[in-house]
Scaffold this motif. Structure first.
Motif, PDB file in Angstrom:
ATOM      1  N   ASP A   3       0.839  -1.212   0.000  1.00  0.00           N
ATOM      2  CA  ASP A   3       0.000   0.000   0.000  1.00  0.00           C
ATOM      3  C   ASP A   3       0.867   1.252   0.000  1.00  0.00           C
ATOM      4  O   ASP A   3       0.545   2.247  -0.654  1.00  0.00           O
ATOM      5  N   MET A   4       1.972   1.206   0.738  1.00  0.00           N
ATOM      6  CA  MET A   4       2.855   2.371   0.818  1.00  0.00           C
ATOM      7  C   MET A   4       3.436   2.690  -0.552  1.00  0.00           C
ATOM      8  O   MET A   4       3.458   3.848  -0.961  1.00  0.00           O
ATOM      9  N   ILE A   5       3.881   1.686  -1.290  1.00  0.00           N
ATOM     10  CA  ILE A   5       4.433   1.900  -2.630  1.00  0.00           C
ATOM     11  C   ILE A   5       3.345   2.423  -3.559  1.00  0.00           C
ATOM     12  O   ILE A   5       3.566   3.361  -4.327  1.00  0.00           O
ATOM     13  N   GLU A   6       2.153   1.861  -3.477  1.00  0.00           N
ATOM     14  CA  GLU A   6       1.034   2.303  -4.316  1.00  0.00           C
ATOM     15  C   GLU A   6       0.712   3.778  -4.072  1.00  0.00           C
ATOM     16  O   GLU A   6       0.533   4.555  -5.014  1.00  0.00           O
ATOM     17  N   GLN A   7       0.668   4.193  -2.805  1.00  0.00           N
ATOM     18  CA  GLN A   7       0.390   5.593  -2.473  1.00  0.00           C
ATOM     19  C   GLN A   7       1.541   6.490  -2.931  1.00  0.00           C
ATOM     20  O   GLN A   7       1.312   7.602  -3.409  1.00  0.00           O
ATOM     21  N   ASP A  56      15.391   4.058   3.801  1.00  0.00           N
ATOM     22  CA  ASP A  56      14.427   3.301   4.590  1.00  0.00           C
ATOM     23  C   ASP A  56      13.054   3.950   4.435  1.00  0.00           C
ATOM     24  O   ASP A  56      12.929   5.038   3.852  1.00  0.00           O
ATOM     25  N   VAL A  57      12.044   3.296   4.940  1.00  0.00           N
ATOM     26  CA  VAL A  57      10.663   3.747   4.755  1.00  0.00           C
ATOM     27  C   VAL A  57      10.450   5.152   5.326  1.00  0.00           C
ATOM     28  O   VAL A  57       9.868   6.021   4.667  1.00  0.00           O
ATOM     29  N   GLU A  58      10.922   5.388   6.549  1.00  0.00           N
ATOM     30  CA  GLU A  58      10.693   6.684   7.186  1.00  0.00           C
ATOM     31  C   GLU A  58      11.366   7.823   6.425  1.00  0.00           C
ATOM     32  O   GLU A  58      10.780   8.893   6.246  1.00  0.00           O
TER      33      GLU A  58
END
Length: 96
Positions: A3-7, A56-58
């Motif tokens: 979902d994070m990549i999609e957003q 990283d994600v953050e």
């Protein structure tokens, strides 16, 4: 795809829409996936690029939201850049 990549792809496409970014760049978001960007926009896929940026994600979320300048992230070691630094700088201007 997460979902994070999609957003992130949707947000990047908004930023890239009228930017005229003329290279190829790839974001590698650790433990999430890859996003490839070029003149056609952003999409969740892996592939060859002029520059590959890894975070990283953050850190990635902070860059994407505008809270963290990509150059500052690079200088502090939070963003790794491999390849064409000029393409990275042009993309950084689009993201800021």
């Amino acid at each position: 795809m997460s979902d994070m990549i999609e957003q992130a792809v949707a947000k990047l496409n908004e930023k890239l829409d009228a930017s005229g970014f003329d290279g190829t760049a790839k974001f590698v978001v650790e433990d999430e996936g890859e996003i490839l960007m070029d003149a056609d926009g952003a999409r969740a896929e892996d592939g060859d690029a002029d520059v590959t940026m890894t975070a990283d994600v953050e850190t990635f979320k902070s860059i994407l939201s505008g809270e963290l300048n990509p150059t500052a992230a690079f200088m502090s070691g939070r963003l790794k850049v491999d390849g064409d630094m000029g393409a990275a700088m042009r993309l950084g201007a689009v993201l800021s």
